[in-house]
Write a protein that holds these residues in place. Structure first.
Motif, PDB file in Angstrom:
ATOM      1  N   GLY A 115       0.839  -1.193   0.000  1.00 49.22           N
ATOM      2  CA  GLY A 115       0.000   0.000   0.000  1.00 49.22           C
ATOM      3  C   GLY A 115       0.874   1.243   0.000  1.00 49.22           C
ATOM      4  O   GLY A 115       2.101   1.170  -0.121  1.00 49.22           O
ATOM      5  N   ILE A 116       0.257   2.399   0.177  1.00 43.51           N
ATOM      6  CA  ILE A 116       1.019   3.639   0.066  1.00 43.51           C
ATOM      7  C   ILE A 116       2.073   3.749   1.155  1.00 43.51           C
ATOM      8  O   ILE A 116       3.160   4.305   0.925  1.00 43.51           O
ATOM      9  N   ILE A 117       1.831   3.195   2.343  1.00 43.81           N
ATOM     10  CA  ILE A 117       2.833   3.267   3.408  1.00 43.81           C
ATOM     11  C   ILE A 117       4.030   2.382   3.058  1.00 43.81           C
ATOM     12  O   ILE A 117       5.191   2.786   3.211  1.00 43.81           O
ATOM     13  N   ASP A 138      -1.898   9.351  15.526  1.00 36.13           N
ATOM     14  CA  ASP A 138      -2.011   9.475  14.083  1.00 36.13           C
ATOM     15  C   ASP A 138      -1.241   8.357  13.402  1.00 36.13           C
ATOM     16  O   ASP A 138      -1.569   7.927  12.298  1.00 36.13           O
ATOM     17  N   CYS A 139      -0.176   7.914  14.060  1.00 34.67           N
ATOM     18  CA  CYS A 139       0.718   6.913  13.484  1.00 34.67           C
ATOM     19  C   CYS A 139       1.582   6.368  14.615  1.00 34.67           C
ATOM     20  O   CYS A 139       1.839   7.065  15.594  1.00 34.67           O
ATOM     21  N   PHE A 140       2.017   5.118  14.491  1.00 34.51           N
ATOM     22  CA  PHE A 140       3.039   4.646  15.416  1.00 34.51           C
ATOM     23  C   PHE A 140       4.057   3.782  14.679  1.00 34.51           C
ATOM     24  O   PHE A 140       3.752   3.153  13.666  1.00 34.51           O
ATOM     25  N   SER A 141       5.273   3.798  15.201  1.00 35.85           N
ATOM     26  CA  SER A 141       6.350   2.938  14.725  1.00 35.85           C
ATOM     27  C   SER A 141       6.857   2.159  15.919  1.00 35.85           C
ATOM     28  O   SER A 141       7.332   2.746  16.888  1.00 35.85           O
ATOM     29  N   ASP A 142       6.721   0.853  15.851  1.00 32.78           N
ATOM     30  CA  ASP A 142       7.073  -0.030  16.957  1.00 32.78           C
ATOM     31  C   ASP A 142       8.286  -0.859  16.554  1.00 32.78           C
ATOM     32  O   ASP A 142       8.448  -1.202  15.376  1.00 32.78           O
ATOM     33  N   ALA A 143       9.123  -1.196  17.515  1.00 30.17           N
ATOM     34  CA  ALA A 143      10.354  -1.936  17.227  1.00 30.17           C
ATOM     35  C   ALA A 143      10.322  -3.296  17.914  1.00 30.17           C
ATOM     36  O   ALA A 143      10.802  -3.437  19.045  1.00 30.17           O
ATOM     37  N   PRO A 144       9.776  -4.323  17.270  1.00 32.90           N
ATOM     38  CA  PRO A 144       9.830  -5.668  17.853  1.00 32.90           C
ATOM     39  C   PRO A 144      11.264  -6.165  18.019  1.00 32.90           C
ATOM     40  O   PRO A 144      11.537  -7.022  18.848  1.00 32.90           O
ATOM     41  N   THR A 190       5.613  15.374   3.026  1.00 33.26           N
ATOM     42  CA  THR A 190       4.997  14.424   2.092  1.00 33.26           C
ATOM     43  C   THR A 190       4.502  15.147   0.842  1.00 33.26           C
ATOM     44  O   THR A 190       4.649  14.643  -0.281  1.00 33.26           O
ATOM     45  N   ARG A 191       3.934  16.321   1.010  1.00 34.54           N
ATOM     46  CA  ARG A 191       3.511  17.117  -0.147  1.00 34.54           C
ATOM     47  C   ARG A 191       4.699  17.410  -1.074  1.00 34.54           C
ATOM     48  O   ARG A 191       4.575  17.312  -2.300  1.00 34.54           O
ATOM     49  N   GLU A 192       5.835  17.772  -0.505  1.00 36.38           N
ATOM     50  CA  GLU A 192       7.024  18.036  -1.322  1.00 36.38           C
ATOM     51  C   GLU A 192       7.392  16.817  -2.165  1.00 36.38           C
ATOM     52  O   GLU A 192       7.729  16.933  -3.349  1.00 36.38           O
ATOM     53  N   ILE A 193       7.310  15.640  -1.552  1.00 34.87           N
ATOM     54  CA  ILE A 193       7.703  14.425  -2.281  1.00 34.87           C
ATOM     55  C   ILE A 193       6.668  14.073  -3.336  1.00 34.87           C
ATOM     56  O   ILE A 193       7.023  13.609  -4.438  1.00 34.87           O
ATOM     57  N   TRP A 194       5.384  14.273  -3.056  1.00 35.44           N
ATOM     58  CA  TRP A 194       4.377  14.063  -4.099  1.00 35.44           C
ATOM     59  C   TRP A 194       4.681  14.931  -5.320  1.00 35.44           C
ATOM     60  O   TRP A 194       4.579  14.476  -6.476  1.00 35.44           O
ATOM     61  N   LEU A 195       5.054  16.179  -5.081  1.00 36.80           N
ATOM     62  CA  LEU A 195       5.370  17.071  -6.199  1.00 36.80           C
ATOM     63  C   LEU A 195       6.621  16.597  -6.937  1.00 36.80           C
ATOM     64  O   LEU A 195       6.696  16.667  -8.177  1.00 36.80           O
ATOM     65  N   ASP A 196       7.619  16.115  -6.198  1.00 36.61           N
ATOM     66  CA  ASP A 196       8.805  15.542  -6.843  1.00 36.61           C
ATOM     67  C   ASP A 196       8.417  14.359  -7.734  1.00 36.61           C
ATOM     68  O   ASP A 196       8.882  14.230  -8.875  1.00 36.61           O
ATOM     69  N   LEU A 197       7.559  13.495  -7.203  1.00 39.52           N
ATOM     70  CA  LEU A 197       7.157  12.307  -7.952  1.00 39.52           C
ATOM     71  C   LEU A 197       6.301  12.656  -9.169  1.00 39.52           C
ATOM     72  O   LEU A 197       6.330  11.950 -10.183  1.00 39.52           O
ATOM     73  N   ALA A 198       5.539  13.729  -9.055  1.00 41.28           N
ATOM     74  CA  ALA A 198       4.757  14.161 -10.216  1.00 41.28           C
ATOM     75  C   ALA A 198       5.689  14.433 -11.392  1.00 41.28           C
ATOM     76  O   ALA A 198       5.369  14.109 -12.550  1.00 41.28           O
ATOM     77  N   ALA A 223       6.977  11.161   4.490  1.00 44.50           N
ATOM     78  CA  ALA A 223       7.777  11.614   5.625  1.00 44.50           C
ATOM     79  C   ALA A 223       7.981  10.472   6.616  1.00 44.50           C
ATOM     80  O   ALA A 223       9.089  10.286   7.148  1.00 44.50           O
ATOM     81  N   ILE A 224       6.933   9.686   6.859  1.00 47.02           N
ATOM     82  CA  ILE A 224       7.052   8.549   7.774  1.00 47.02           C
ATOM     83  C   ILE A 224       8.062   7.547   7.227  1.00 47.02           C
ATOM     84  O   ILE A 224       8.897   7.005   7.970  1.00 47.02           O
ATOM     85  N   GLY A 225       8.015   7.288   5.925  1.00 46.72           N
ATOM     86  CA  GLY A 225       8.980   6.375   5.317  1.00 46.72           C
ATOM     87  C   GLY A 225      10.410   6.849   5.508  1.00 46.72           C
ATOM     88  O   GLY A 225      11.305   6.056   5.846  1.00 46.72           O
ATOM     89  N   GLU A 226      10.643   8.130   5.299  1.00 45.60           N
ATOM     90  CA  GLU A 226      11.990   8.671   5.490  1.00 45.60           C
ATOM     91  C   GLU A 226      12.445   8.529   6.941  1.00 45.60           C
ATOM     92  O   GLU A 226      13.601   8.165   7.213  1.00 45.60           O
ATOM     93  N   GLU A 227      11.538   8.796   7.882  1.00 45.14           N
ATOM     94  CA  GLU A 227      11.895   8.691   9.299  1.00 45.14           C
ATOM     95  C   GLU A 227      12.271   7.256   9.669  1.00 45.14           C
ATOM     96  O   GLU A 227      13.271   7.012  10.363  1.00 45.14           O
ATOM     97  N   THR A 228      11.477   6.302   9.210  1.00 51.30           N
ATOM     98  CA  THR A 228      11.724   4.903   9.562  1.00 51.30           C
ATOM     99  C   THR A 228      13.040   4.415   8.971  1.00 51.30           C
ATOM    100  O   THR A 228      13.843   3.768   9.661  1.00 51.30           O
ATOM    101  N   VAL A 229      13.279   4.708   7.704  1.00 58.62           N
ATOM    102  CA  VAL A 229      14.501   4.247   7.044  1.00 58.62           C
ATOM    103  C   VAL A 229      15.724   4.905   7.670  1.00 58.62           C
ATOM    104  O   VAL A 229      16.764   4.264   7.877  1.00 58.62           O
TER     105      VAL A 229
END
Length: 373
Positions: free
Chosen positions: A13-15, A335-341, A67-75, A361-367
């Motif tokens: 999915g998008i995430i 709004d969102c969570f990132s968990d570390a099993p 995230t808006r900035e990246i959508w525009l980049d991808l456009a 933005a969430i993807g960038e933070e996680t990576v």
């Protein structure tokens, strides 16, 4: 031959795609695994609206801006179509206008513009000045057609960044550096699980810790009304669903009036968003009902509540040409969570229905967290 990857992403999915993009931009070798053959969940059953204005102040707002900035980049990079930009909040009640005025006076509203009733009607053909008391225009929002851009984004990741996709493959367990799948083991130095609203297959106990359940929504597609939207449009009811507005003192008076005038709409979580597709048809919605396992049935009464809110602004709606339900993960206070099993594994869930608005933005933070030097 056993393939080894720098990052394995569970969920296309998008995430999941956002995490694949963030990793691929770092030059990492990435595989994306999904049990479905094509995007079929919340990532395509939505408005395709990237919302910035109205996001809760702080991290949610910053994520939406990035995230808006990246959508525009991808456009530009991937040829993803931006169908229209901006958002008009059309206020029908003085209490709603007071919320907008308070918002526009704050830091996050500084680039938005307050409108009189005549200016609101002039902005959007089909609105009449007597139907509104004023409005607010935000220049930030972007509208994409989700069911089109997701496969195009996946194709871009495969062709430009050599991301490998294994679709129609179920993941049964996650272990550090390895996934067990219906197609055999997959080995990766780091793993991100993006399960959408699947609350039980993977990391069940970790998900349960956050009190996650599902939110069911109803949406409709209306025939081309013969007018063109100059931006996305939302109404008074929507102001109760975004943290950037609900945190204002003025929101209490609006909620009290809406509870008196349209209790059924509030009981069913109805608000109004209207966006337009390339063929002129409109997507309108939506509603919100919560359960661990929502029933799959759409209610005609709920659809009528959505259409009544549309009619209050535009008059009689055009014919309904499609209806659907969707579900997404929802959790109180998150709004969102990132968990570390494990130090090399992350479980990422967006629990507010804002995936398209905050995903990159969430993807960038996680990576960045997983691959920190």
């Amino acid at each position: 031959m056993i393939m080894h990857y720098d990052l394995a992403v569970v969920g296309a999915g998008i995430i999941g795609l956002a995490h694949a993009l963030a990793a691929a931009r770092r030059g990492l070798r990435v595989v994306v695994i999904d049990r479905d053959r094509q995007a079929n969940g919340a990532s395509i059953r939505n408005f395709g609206l990237v919302v910035v204005t109205g996001q809760a102040p702080g991290i949610s707002r910053r994520r939406a801006e990035r995230t808006r900035e990246i959508w525009l980049d991808l456009a530009a990079e991937a040829g993803l179509d931006i169908l229209h930009t901006g958002k008009l909040v059309a206020a029908r009640r003085p209490e709603a206008l007071a919320v907008l005025e308070a918002f526009s006076a704050g830091l996050d509203g500084r680039e938005c513009r307050m409108l009189t009733a005549d200016e609101t009607a002039a902005h959007q053909p089909g609105l009449a000045a007597e139907r509104v008391v004023g409005g607010l225009y935000s220049p930030f929002e972007l509208r994409v057609e989700s069911r089109d851009v997701l496969p195009r984004l996946a194709a871009f990741l495969g062709e430009r960044h050599a991301v490998e996709f294994r679709l129609g493959v179920a993941v049964s367990s996650v272990e550090p550096t390895a996934l067990q799948t219906s197609d055999g083991p997959v080995h990766a130095a780091r793993i991100v699980v993006c399960p959408g609203d699947d609350l039980t297959t993977l990391c069940r106990e970790r998900i349960a810790h956050y009190g996650v359940r599902r939110c069911k929504l109803q949406m409709l597609r209306l025939a081309d009304p013969g007018m063109r939207l100059n931006s996305a449009l939302v109404s008074d009811l929507s102001l109760l669903r975004y943290g950037g507005y609900t945190g204002l003192d003025e929101a209490a008076a609006l909620k009290q009036r809406l509870m008196r005038e349209c209790p059924l709409a509030l009981d069913n979580g109805v608000h109004l968003i209207v966006v337009q597709s390339a063929d002129g048809s409109l997507i309108v919605g939506d509603s919100h009902h919560y359960a661990e396992t929502p029933d799959p049935f759409a209610s005609d009464a709920v659809d009528r509540l959505i259409l009544d809110e549309y009619a209050a602004l535009f008059g009689a709606p055009p014919p309904v040409i499609a209806r659907w339900t969707g579900t997404y993960a929802s959790a109180p206070g998150n709004d969102c969570f990132s968990d570390a099993p494990h130090r090399d594994v992350r479980l990422v869930m967006v629990t507010s229905g804002t995936g398209a608005s905050t995903c990159f933005a969430i993807g960038e933070e996680t990576v960045a967290d997983l691959f920190a030097v």
